[in-house]
Design a protein around this motif. Structure first.
Motif, mmCIF file in Angstrom:
data_model
loop_
_atom_site.group_PDB
_atom_site.id
_atom_site.type_symbol
_atom_site.label_atom_id
_atom_site.label_comp_id
_atom_site.label_asym_id
_atom_site.label_seq_id
_atom_site.Cartn_x
_atom_site.Cartn_y
_atom_site.Cartn_z
ATOM 1 N N ILE A 3 -5.132 -3.805 7.491
ATOM 2 C CA ILE A 3 -3.766 -3.301 7.648
ATOM 3 C C ILE A 3 -3.843 -1.910 8.273
ATOM 4 O O ILE A 3 -4.383 -0.981 7.675
ATOM 5 C CB ILE A 3 -3.017 -3.243 6.296
ATOM 6 C CG1 ILE A 3 -2.881 -4.651 5.698
ATOM 7 C CG2 ILE A 3 -1.636 -2.603 6.464
ATOM 8 C CD1 ILE A 3 -2.355 -4.668 4.281
ATOM 9 N N GLU A 4 -3.319 -1.787 9.478
ATOM 10 C CA GLU A 4 -3.330 -0.494 10.159
ATOM 11 C C GLU A 4 -2.339 0.451 9.486
ATOM 12 O O GLU A 4 -1.191 0.068 9.220
ATOM 13 C CB GLU A 4 -2.936 -0.675 11.628
ATOM 14 C CG GLU A 4 -3.973 -1.388 12.479
ATOM 15 C CD GLU A 4 -5.170 -0.515 12.812
ATOM 16 O OE1 GLU A 4 -5.066 0.713 12.617
ATOM 17 O OE2 GLU A 4 -6.198 -1.065 13.260
ATOM 18 N N PRO A 5 -2.751 1.680 9.196
ATOM 19 C CA PRO A 5 -1.826 2.646 8.567
ATOM 20 C C PRO A 5 -0.617 2.912 9.461
ATOM 21 O O PRO A 5 -0.753 3.064 10.674
ATOM 22 C CB PRO A 5 -2.678 3.910 8.401
ATOM 23 C CG PRO A 5 -4.095 3.455 8.516
ATOM 24 C CD PRO A 5 -4.085 2.264 9.416
ATOM 25 N N MET A 58 -7.333 -0.158 2.600
ATOM 26 C CA MET A 58 -6.241 -0.832 3.290
ATOM 27 C C MET A 58 -6.694 -1.378 4.646
ATOM 28 O O MET A 58 -6.403 -2.527 4.995
ATOM 29 C CB MET A 58 -5.087 0.160 3.469
ATOM 30 C CG MET A 58 -3.890 -0.365 4.216
ATOM 31 S SD MET A 58 -2.527 0.812 4.207
ATOM 32 C CE MET A 58 -3.214 2.117 5.209
ATOM 33 N N LEU A 59 -7.425 -0.559 5.392
ATOM 34 C CA LEU A 59 -7.887 -0.969 6.715
ATOM 35 C C LEU A 59 -9.186 -1.774 6.652
ATOM 36 O O LEU A 59 -9.313 -2.824 7.288
ATOM 37 C CB LEU A 59 -8.089 0.268 7.605
ATOM 38 C CG LEU A 59 -8.545 0.026 9.042
ATOM 39 C CD1 LEU A 59 -7.549 -0.848 9.784
ATOM 40 C CD2 LEU A 59 -8.729 1.347 9.773
ATOM 41 N N PHE A 95 0.813 -1.220 0.000
ATOM 42 C CA PHE A 95 0.000 0.000 0.000
ATOM 43 C C PHE A 95 0.845 1.268 0.000
ATOM 44 O O PHE A 95 0.393 2.303 -0.480
ATOM 45 C CB PHE A 95 -0.978 -0.025 1.174
ATOM 46 C CG PHE A 95 -2.204 -0.841 0.888
ATOM 47 C CD1 PHE A 95 -3.257 -0.315 0.163
ATOM 48 C CD2 PHE A 95 -2.286 -2.167 1.315
ATOM 49 C CE1 PHE A 95 -4.378 -1.074 -0.123
ATOM 50 C CE2 PHE A 95 -3.402 -2.936 1.038
ATOM 51 C CZ PHE A 95 -4.458 -2.386 0.308
ATOM 52 N N VAL A 96 2.066 1.196 0.507
ATOM 53 C CA VAL A 96 2.972 2.345 0.371
ATOM 54 C C VAL A 96 3.231 2.606 -1.116
ATOM 55 O O VAL A 96 3.201 3.743 -1.586
ATOM 56 C CB VAL A 96 4.300 2.112 1.124
ATOM 57 C CG1 VAL A 96 5.329 3.183 0.742
ATOM 58 C CG2 VAL A 96 4.086 2.131 2.628
ATOM 59 N N MET A 135 -4.333 11.078 13.508
ATOM 60 C CA MET A 135 -3.418 9.932 13.504
ATOM 61 C C MET A 135 -3.352 9.268 14.876
ATOM 62 O O MET A 135 -3.326 9.955 15.903
ATOM 63 C CB MET A 135 -2.011 10.380 13.086
ATOM 64 C CG MET A 135 -1.851 10.635 11.615
ATOM 65 S SD MET A 135 -0.216 11.303 11.176
ATOM 66 C CE MET A 135 0.867 9.974 11.721
ATOM 67 N N VAL A 136 -3.329 7.934 14.864
ATOM 68 C CA VAL A 136 -3.243 7.189 16.124
ATOM 69 C C VAL A 136 -1.790 7.063 16.586
ATOM 70 O O VAL A 136 -1.522 6.606 17.708
ATOM 71 C CB VAL A 136 -3.865 5.775 15.967
ATOM 72 C CG1 VAL A 136 -5.357 5.865 15.745
ATOM 73 C CG2 VAL A 136 -3.205 5.000 14.820
ATOM 74 N N ILE A 137 -0.851 7.411 15.709
ATOM 75 C CA ILE A 137 0.563 7.432 16.085
ATOM 76 C C ILE A 137 1.060 8.870 16.001
ATOM 77 O O ILE A 137 0.496 9.688 15.281
ATOM 78 C CB ILE A 137 1.414 6.509 15.171
ATOM 79 C CG1 ILE A 137 1.108 6.777 13.693
ATOM 80 C CG2 ILE A 137 1.213 5.064 15.506
ATOM 81 C CD1 ILE A 137 1.923 5.920 12.734
ATOM 82 N N VAL A 138 2.112 9.171 16.730
ATOM 83 C CA VAL A 138 2.629 10.545 16.773
ATOM 84 C C VAL A 138 3.302 10.864 15.445
ATOM 85 O O VAL A 138 4.227 10.156 15.021
ATOM 86 C CB VAL A 138 3.641 10.712 17.928
ATOM 87 C CG1 VAL A 138 4.194 12.139 17.946
ATOM 88 C CG2 VAL A 138 2.981 10.375 19.258
#
Length: 575
Positions: free
Chosen positions: A421-423, A415-416, A392-393, A451-454
């Protein structure tokens, strides 16, 4: 009549002796036949012979049969034979446990061990050796500790094979202190136990402790040197890896390949090719792993002619173009600008794994062929190959290169929703860049904030670049604040802001930013570098570097081109 009966009795006796001798010879021959058995068909035939002649209660023969099943990965036949023996001894149990482990059924191996005490079988050193392997494969920390306790309870703690197995087990489960404790308790240490401890420390990332063990070794072998080089390579310490490699008294193929891989992993691709040439000069023949690593280095250098030469050498050496070599060649030809040759390699492959599909999709995306990349993705799904994050990238990059915002949104959600697949950071980076370039700056900012990540500096940098293109100072200021908080010494962020102010003729702000940069000591930390291949030779150029023999001619030509550009009224972006 009496004479006839005597003759018949004699004949029967002779036949019985012949049959008895034949059966004895067969019983003697069976272990040898089982050891040489190389196919499941022959294994079934031998099993039938064992059953027919009632040898399925013979522990020795069944032990040999289980060993053959283990070698051929025939777990069902092994377990059937095991259940048919009335009173299996400990050696048969050991063979069955070993078979389970070799056939990736570690849980079944442990379960069988649990049943053993009920039958009053005393475990041996080999029993525990198998069980430690089973715990390593799962891995099962609690069970492994229990097995370690049983080893102590049965008085087998001083067995070298068990101690080395326990060191390896504790390393795999990231209990390096326990590994070292077992290692220090060893009265006798062989090269394998020393090397296992070195591997453990390098796996844990403690290169100082690994080097101390390496230096203390009474006698190092090639494995010891290779383990340290590989450890330094993984940690990015190229200097130490190179120093150790140069000190090696005897280098094998793994040593050379490890050093080539070390350079390649740390983006020193020229050094990787030079090491490969030195390897050939030393009379060492490369294997498939070496060739795939060198081909990958050619891909990053864009060295098409050298890559072609490596491809020819691969074919002439008789190496099969399998999925691993195939994916390396697909990637190399794509990155070197020959996408058609890349696709020829792809379609010629009989078997394709995920790496091959990803390399082909990424190549098409890189060459600005999004429709073909999407088509390849659809064929991949049709072939029931499950995509991963890397896939997916590449797909999102294809959308990014071509400005396909709607398609990018659709693939990002798919994707999800469809593939679970978690981004990750790379996916968010692609989407933010796509939206920012299209001028959808608020949507890009909203995505970052959800975003769930920083978000990292790459994502905020992509947003800031989009703000520069579209002159959005408001969102640009937000992006800049986040960037300077994450990496206050990164010069490119400040230069983007300078660019934006300059385009708006806000020279006071330009001066203020430049003053802040000077005050904070912000400067470009590393020079840009590029490679150009000509006539099979790769030329390396770094910013401000004039060591190339043709530097003066190149500079003069650049000034001439700059003059032509000015004459054509082209004003370069110098801020």
């Amino acid at each position: 009549m009496v004479i006839w009966e005597k003759h018949m009795l004699h004949i029967i006796t002779c036949v019985d002796m012949i049959i008895s001798n034949a059966l004895a010879y067969l019983k003697h021959l069976l272990p040898s036949l089982l050891q040489k058995c190389s196919s499941s068909k022959d294994l079934k035939s031998l099993h039938a012979t064992i059953l027919k002649n009632n040898y399925h209660h013979d522990c020795f023969i069944i032990n040999q049969f289980l060993a053959a099943c283990s070698r051929l990965h025939q777990i069902d036949h092994a377990f059937l034979a095991f259940t048919q023996i009335a009173e299996p001894n400990i050696f048969v149990y050991n063979a069955m446990i070993g078979c389970f482990i070799n056939c990736s059924s570690a849980v079944d191996a442990l379960q069988l061990f649990v049943e053993m005490p009920k039958l009053e079988h005393q475990p041996t050193c080999h029993t525990f050796s198998h069980l430690i392997k089973a715990c390593t494969h799962i891995p099962a920390i609690g069970v492994g500790e229990g097995v370690h306790g049983q080893v102590r309870k049965n008085g087998l703690v001083c067995h070298l094979i068990l101690q080395t197995g326990l060191i390896d087990f504790y390393c795999i489960v990231h209990r390096i202190e326990d590994s070292r404790k077992v290692f220090d308790e060893m009265i006798v240490k062989d090269a394998f136990s020393w090397n296992t401890m070195i591997f453990g420390y390098t796996l844990f990332g403690d290169l100082n402790a690994a080097r101390k063990i390496f230096d203390e070794m009474p006698e190092r072998n090639t494995v010891s040197w290779n383990a340290m080089i590989a450890g330094y390579a993984r940690s990015g310490d190229v200097e130490s890896a190179t120093s150790l490699f140069n000190q090696m008294p005897c280098k094998n193929l793994i040593s050379w390949t490890s050093m080539i891989s070390c350079y390649s992993q740390n983006r020193l691709f020229m050094e990787a090719l030079e090491t490969f040439d030195a390897m050939k000069a030393a009379g060492m023949k490369p294997d498939k792993v070496t060739m795939a690593t060198v081909i990958s280095a050619c891909a990053h250098l864009g060295a098409l002619e050298i890559g072609r030469r490596m491809h020819r050498q691969t074919v002439l050496s008789g190496f099969a173009i399998d999925v691993y070599m195939g994916s390396a060649l697909i990637d190399m030809y794509a990155k070197c600008g020959s996408i058609e040759k890349s696709l020829v390699i792809f379609f010629k492959l009989e078997n394709k794994n995920l790496f091959c599909w990803n390399s082909a999709i990424d190549g098409l995306a890189m060459h600005g062929r999004p429709k073909d990349a999407f088509y390849m993705f659809s064929k991949m799904i049709e072939n029931r190959e499950k995509p991963n994050g890397v896939t997916f990238v590449s797909i999102l990059s294809a959308c990014n290169h071509s400005g396909l915002v709607e398609e990018g949104r659709r693939m990002f959600h798919r994707m999800l929703e469809f593939h679970s697949i978690e981004p990750e950071m790379e996916h968010y980076s692609c989407m933010v860049d796509l939206l920012a370039r299209a001028g959808l700056l608020q949507e890009a900012l909203d995505l970052i904030q959800k975003m769930v990540i920083v978000p990292n500096s790459v994502i905020w940098g992509a947003l800031l670049s989009g703000c520069k293109i579209h002159g959005n100072m408001e969102v640009g200021q937000i992006a800049m604040e986040r960037l300077t908080a994450l990496d206050p010494s990164k010069s490119s962020s400040y230069m983007l802001l300078v660019d934006m102010y300059a385009k708006e003729n806000r020279w006071t702000e330009v001066a203020a930013v430049r003053g802040k940069m000077k005050e904070m000591g912000v400067q470009k930390m590393s020079s840009g570098c590029s490679w150009i291949e000509m006539d099979g030779l790769v030329h390396e150029f770094a910013a401000t570097d004039t060591s190339h023999p043709s530097s003066e001619e190149i500079i003069l030509l650049l000034f001439e081109l700059f003059g032509h550009m000015k004459h054509a009224s082209f004003i370069p972006d110098i801020f």
